[in-house]
Scaffold this motif. Structure first.
Motif, PDB file in Angstrom:
ATOM      1  N   PHE A 152       0.832  -1.198   0.000  1.00 34.51           N
ATOM      2  CA  PHE A 152       0.000   0.000   0.000  1.00 34.51           C
ATOM      3  C   PHE A 152       0.869   1.253   0.000  1.00 34.51           C
ATOM      4  O   PHE A 152       0.572   2.237  -0.682  1.00 34.51           O
ATOM      5  CB  PHE A 152      -0.925   0.001   1.217  1.00 34.51           C
ATOM      6  N   ALA A 153       1.984   1.223   0.770  1.00 33.68           N
ATOM      7  CA  ALA A 153       2.887   2.370   0.802  1.00 33.68           C
ATOM      8  C   ALA A 153       3.511   2.609  -0.567  1.00 33.68           C
ATOM      9  O   ALA A 153       3.631   3.761  -1.016  1.00 33.68           O
ATOM     10  CB  ALA A 153       3.974   2.146   1.851  1.00 33.68           C
ATOM     11  N   LEU A 154       3.894   1.527  -1.270  1.00 34.11           N
ATOM     12  CA  LEU A 154       4.468   1.672  -2.607  1.00 34.11           C
ATOM     13  C   LEU A 154       3.459   2.244  -3.588  1.00 34.11           C
ATOM     14  O   LEU A 154       3.794   3.076  -4.438  1.00 34.11           O
ATOM     15  CB  LEU A 154       4.974   0.318  -3.102  1.00 34.11           C
ATOM     16  N   VAL A 155       2.197   1.819  -3.480  1.00 32.53           N
ATOM     17  CA  VAL A 155       1.158   2.361  -4.354  1.00 32.53           C
ATOM     18  C   VAL A 155       0.971   3.846  -4.090  1.00 32.53           C
ATOM     19  O   VAL A 155       0.842   4.653  -5.018  1.00 32.53           O
ATOM     20  CB  VAL A 155      -0.170   1.600  -4.146  1.00 32.53           C
ATOM     21  N   CYS A 156       0.977   4.241  -2.819  1.00 26.31           N
ATOM     22  CA  CYS A 156       0.827   5.659  -2.476  1.00 26.31           C
ATOM     23  C   CYS A 156       1.992   6.485  -3.030  1.00 26.31           C
ATOM     24  O   CYS A 156       1.794   7.593  -3.550  1.00 26.31           O
ATOM     25  CB  CYS A 156       0.733   5.825  -0.966  1.00 26.31           C
ATOM     26  N   ILE A 157       3.218   5.927  -2.921  1.00 28.64           N
ATOM     27  CA  ILE A 157       4.380   6.628  -3.472  1.00 28.64           C
ATOM     28  C   ILE A 157       4.240   6.791  -4.980  1.00 28.64           C
ATOM     29  O   ILE A 157       4.495   7.866  -5.539  1.00 28.64           O
ATOM     30  CB  ILE A 157       5.673   5.865  -3.121  1.00 28.64           C
ATOM     31  N   GLY A 158       3.820   5.734  -5.649  1.00 30.45           N
ATOM     32  CA  GLY A 158       3.646   5.808  -7.096  1.00 30.45           C
ATOM     33  C   GLY A 158       2.614   6.841  -7.493  1.00 30.45           C
ATOM     34  O   GLY A 158       2.821   7.628  -8.425  1.00 30.45           O
ATOM     35  N   LEU A 159       1.483   6.858  -6.779  1.00 29.04           N
ATOM     36  CA  LEU A 159       0.445   7.842  -7.088  1.00 29.04           C
ATOM     37  C   LEU A 159       0.926   9.269  -6.834  1.00 29.04           C
ATOM     38  O   LEU A 159       0.608  10.193  -7.588  1.00 29.04           O
ATOM     39  CB  LEU A 159      -0.801   7.550  -6.246  1.00 29.04           C
ATOM     40  N   ALA A 160       1.688   9.441  -5.737  1.00 27.88           N
ATOM     41  CA  ALA A 160       2.203  10.775  -5.435  1.00 27.88           C
ATOM     42  C   ALA A 160       3.138  11.263  -6.534  1.00 27.88           C
ATOM     43  O   ALA A 160       3.084  12.431  -6.938  1.00 27.88           O
ATOM     44  CB  ALA A 160       2.920  10.759  -4.089  1.00 27.88           C
ATOM     45  N   LEU A 161       3.990  10.374  -7.047  1.00 27.35           N
ATOM     46  CA  LEU A 161       4.914  10.771  -8.101  1.00 27.35           C
ATOM     47  C   LEU A 161       4.188  11.041  -9.415  1.00 27.35           C
ATOM     48  O   LEU A 161       4.599  11.897 -10.194  1.00 27.35           O
ATOM     49  CB  LEU A 161       5.978   9.693  -8.288  1.00 27.35           C
ATOM     50  N   ILE A 162       3.110  10.298  -9.660  1.00 29.48           N
ATOM     51  CA  ILE A 162       2.325  10.543 -10.875  1.00 29.48           C
ATOM     52  C   ILE A 162       1.579  11.862 -10.780  1.00 29.48           C
ATOM     53  O   ILE A 162       1.524  12.639 -11.733  1.00 29.48           O
ATOM     54  CB  ILE A 162       1.344   9.377 -11.103  1.00 29.48           C
ATOM     55  N   ARG A 163       1.012  12.113  -9.625  1.00 33.97           N
ATOM     56  CA  ARG A 163       0.191  13.320  -9.438  1.00 33.97           C
ATOM     57  C   ARG A 163       1.042  14.569  -9.331  1.00 33.97           C
ATOM     58  O   ARG A 163       0.620  15.657  -9.734  1.00 33.97           O
ATOM     59  CB  ARG A 163      -0.666  13.151  -8.170  1.00 33.97           C
ATOM     60  N   HIS A 164       2.264  14.453  -8.807  1.00 31.07           N
ATOM     61  CA  HIS A 164       3.131  15.619  -8.608  1.00 31.07           C
ATOM     62  C   HIS A 164       4.468  15.390  -9.310  1.00 31.07           C
ATOM     63  O   HIS A 164       5.445  14.984  -8.662  1.00 31.07           O
ATOM     64  CB  HIS A 164       3.352  15.867  -7.112  1.00 31.07           C
ATOM     65  N   PRO A 165       4.539  15.602 -10.608  1.00 27.58           N
ATOM     66  CA  PRO A 165       5.791  15.348 -11.342  1.00 27.58           C
ATOM     67  C   PRO A 165       6.966  16.162 -10.812  1.00 27.58           C
ATOM     68  O   PRO A 165       8.106  15.719 -10.895  1.00 27.58           O
ATOM     69  CB  PRO A 165       5.434  15.756 -12.783  1.00 27.58           C
ATOM     70  N   ALA A 166       6.696  17.363 -10.287  1.00 24.81           N
ATOM     71  CA  ALA A 166       7.782  18.207  -9.807  1.00 24.81           C
ATOM     72  C   ALA A 166       8.523  17.589  -8.631  1.00 24.81           C
ATOM     73  O   ALA A 166       9.666  17.944  -8.342  1.00 24.81           O
ATOM     74  CB  ALA A 166       7.233  19.585  -9.411  1.00 24.81           C
ATOM     75  N   ARG A 167       7.896  16.655  -7.948  1.00 25.88           N
ATOM     76  CA  ARG A 167       8.526  16.040  -6.783  1.00 25.88           C
ATOM     77  C   ARG A 167       9.401  14.825  -7.147  1.00 25.88           C
ATOM     78  O   ARG A 167      10.049  14.258  -6.268  1.00 25.88           O
ATOM     79  CB  ARG A 167       7.459  15.601  -5.776  1.00 25.88           C
ATOM     80  N   ARG A 168       9.368  14.413  -8.418  1.00 24.74           N
ATOM     81  CA  ARG A 168      10.141  13.229  -8.780  1.00 24.74           C
ATOM     82  C   ARG A 168      11.643  13.408  -8.565  1.00 24.74           C
ATOM     83  O   ARG A 168      12.296  12.520  -7.994  1.00 24.74           O
ATOM     84  CB  ARG A 168       9.860  12.851 -10.239  1.00 24.74           C
ATOM     85  N   PRO A 169      12.249  14.550  -9.007  1.00 27.77           N
ATOM     86  CA  PRO A 169      13.685  14.722  -8.706  1.00 27.77           C
ATOM     87  C   PRO A 169      13.977  14.711  -7.213  1.00 27.77           C
ATOM     88  O   PRO A 169      15.012  14.205  -6.779  1.00 27.77           O
ATOM     89  CB  PRO A 169      14.012  16.082  -9.338  1.00 27.77           C
ATOM     90  N   THR A 170      13.061  15.285  -6.460  1.00 31.01           N
ATOM     91  CA  THR A 170      13.243  15.294  -5.011  1.00 31.01           C
ATOM     92  C   THR A 170      13.276  13.883  -4.448  1.00 31.01           C
ATOM     93  O   THR A 170      14.109  13.541  -3.599  1.00 31.01           O
ATOM     94  CB  THR A 170      12.099  16.088  -4.346  1.00 31.01           C
TER      95      THR A 170
END
Length: 285
Positions: free
Chosen positions: A14-32
């Motif tokens: 579930f944590a991995l799914v949440c991380i994936g969704l967060a990165l999809i929804r907020h592309p600017a946070r991917r480098p971070t």
């Protein structure tokens, strides 16, 4: 598998799914996220917290939709189609892949030696094998047996009720299984009356899919088999030792001209039958 692992696995997923969704929804946070660092991790945690709160609101919205018939209610997550589609992919595809591969891994046997067709043919043509002496009833009344085969107490293990040709083929398999691989096979059930077949059918398709008089058991042409280890009956198909035994058993049974349930779509590793057109067009356990 122990209970802590059973609890930790879905939480981690579930944590991995949440991380994936967060990165999809907020592309600017991917480098971070990729760069790492404690401060950046806190930023990701904040984004996950926001996603979690959004999920709670979504669930609450859905409950309200069911309760009030959908009047005046909007569902932001569904309106954001890329996020919704990504959520479905992340949530559904990996578990389905694991289920498909795990079943294949459990029952995919390693190749073994060439079946001893000549020796089996010689045994069938010559030596008349006698059934082994019956085992004590307590062997079939252990806790493990009751859990896996709760209806076994009323099963028939009378070799004399089996068809003569089938009996000799099965005894030949038993003989070679012990001589070549060290496995002592045990007859769990042979002949089955139509009344018992009807009773088992009511227990569901995991027990049998055949109606009365539509199973080779009713003709004495089928048997269910397990193995004896240290005086105890081993039925579990998740036991590696038993699984290896079923592999040897299947190879020998097919070499003896029997149909093995391990080849069926709904596998029955301990089941073998001698198919005859005049008895049934196709048998099931």
């Amino acid at each position: 598998m122990n209970s802590p692992l059973l609890f930790a696995a879905p939480v981690a997923y579930f944590a991995l799914v949440c991380i994936g969704l967060a990165l999809i929804r907020h592309p600017a946070r991917r480098p971070t996220f990729l760069a790492g660092g404690s401060a950046r991790i806190h930023g990701i945690a904040a984004a996950l917290q926001g996603r979690f709160r959004a999920a709670i609101r979504f669930v609450a919205t859905g409950l309200g939709f069911v309760r009030y018939g959908g009047t005046g209610i909007s569902i932001p997550l569904i309106e954001n189609r890329p996020v919704a589609f990504s959520a479905l992919v992340l949530a559904l595809v990996p578990p389905l892949a694991v289920l498909a591969l795990s079943q294949r891994a459990i029952f995919e046997f390693a190749p073994d030696d060439t079946p001893p067709d000549r020796k089996i043919a010689a045994l069938l043509a010559g030596e008349h094998l006698a059934p082994p002496p019956p085992l004590p009833p307590a062997v079939f009344a252990t806790t493990e047996v009751e859990m896996l085969r709760p209806s076994l107490g009323n099963a028939s293990r009378d070799w004399n009720l089996l068809d003569g040709e089938f009996r000799q083929r099965l005894l030949t398999v038993f003989k070679l299984l012990e001589e070549q691989h060290g496995y002592q096979a045990v007859l769990l059930e042979g002949y089955r009356s139509p009344e018992r077949q009807a009773e088992l059918l009511l227990r569901g398709p995991s027990v049998t899919q055949a109606a009365p008089n539509l199973s080779y058991h009713q003709h004495g042409l089928a048997a269910d088999v397990a193995f004896l280890r240290d005086g105890r009956l081993v039925i579990s198909e998740r036991d590696p030792w038993a699984m290896r035994g079923y592999e040897f058993y299947g190879v020998l049974a097919e070499a003896a001209g029997l149909t093995w349930g391990g080849r069926w779509k709904m596998m029955d590793l301990g089941h073998v039958e001698l198919r005859r057109r005049e008895a049934l067009p196709a048998g099931r356990s």
